[in-house]
Design a protein around this motif. Structure first.
Motif: not given
Length: 274
Positions: A19-24, A57-58, A60-69
């Motif tokens: 969470v911190r890596q992708h959103t701060g 999954k998050v 290894s899959d760049r497209e899943e990062v957006a869903h995660f955020i």
């Protein structure tokens, strides 16, 4: 999944780091129930049987990062939240700015626009002022880290608590700037015509760089630790003109941070000469 996955302490630690890596956003282990509730439907949709599998999954899959955020960011906002902010902006700030900048176009950044209630509140105040001073011009730049919630802001459709709040506080603005829709209410084109949208992480510089008269950065800093708070404030300062204004949330203060802002009123800070 036939049964609910469990979030072990080890995986929770990895999840908080992601969470911190992708959103701060700095989460604590106390947020485990919140994270489980938000991520569980996604695990089911992907037929994954553990949170570790979803983390993989998050990763290894760049497209899943957006869903995660989209899932881990909070997007709770209301029209005209904190009345004194809007009184300041409409009654104190705009008349002085217009007098000091004849012929210029006011530029405002709604820096964590969420579902759009804040940015359309800004637009309504500007439209009300424009009715008094027809030469007044403005542009609103709205950004958020979540593409899903930004799409909702762009759509400008509201129902439930958001609509009830503005119906009680500003019924005349609801009548003037919204039309009924099957969903609830729809923002009129008059409010949308001076707004642009972009995906943006507040920890990074704006690309392309822009300079604003006012930055609304409300109820965002509370989700960051001190290090990332300073980063966000520094990035906002780079995007503010000299004698610009930074507007924060009611539970936020930057007095303890060395950020180059000067206190003007509660929740309102100004930039000095660069």
């Amino acid at each position: 999944m036939s049964h609910a996955a469990t979030l072990t302490p080890e995986v929770l630690t990895s999840l908080i780091a992601m969470v911190r890596q992708h959103t701060g956003i700095a989460m604590t282990p106390r947020k485990s129930i919140l994270l489980e509730r938000r991520l569980q439907p996604r695990l089911q949709a992907l037929s994954l049987h553990s949170y570790q599998a979803y983390l993989n999954k998050v990763a290894s899959d760049r497209e899943e990062v957006a869903h995660f955020i989209d899932l881990v960011t909070t997007n709770d906002t209301l029209f005209f939240r904190t009345p004194q902010i809007w009184e300041y902006f409409g009654e104190r700030y705009l008349p002085v700015w217009a007098r000091q900048h004849p012929g210029a176009c006011l530029k405002v950044w709604s820096a964590a626009a969420a579902s759009g209630e804040e940015l359309y509140s800004i637009a309504m105040v500007c439209e009300q002022f424009k009715a008094l001073q027809p030469a007044f011009r403005y542009q609103i730049f709205a950004s958020d880290i979540s593409q899903q919630i930004l799409n909702a802001a762009r759509a400008g459709q509201y129902s439930g608590r958001s609509v009830e709040r503005i119906r009680l506080s500003h019924p005349e603005l609801l009548r003037k700037y919204f039309t009924a829709s099957p969903y609830g209410v729809q923002v009129n084109d008059q409010l949308r015509q001076n707004v642009s949208f972009a995906l943006h992480n507040l920890l990074e510089p704006l690309r392309p760089a822009q300079q604003f008269d006012v930055v609304f950065l409300r109820n965002v800093l509370i989700y960051f630790d001190a290090e990332h708070q300073e980063t966000v404030l520094r990035q906002a300062r780079h995007s503010l003109k000299d004698d610009g204004r930074l507007i924060l949330g009611e539970s936020e203060t930057i007095a303890r941070l060395g950020t180059g802002y000067q206190f003007e009123f509660p929740m309102i800070y100004k930039t000095g000469e660069a």
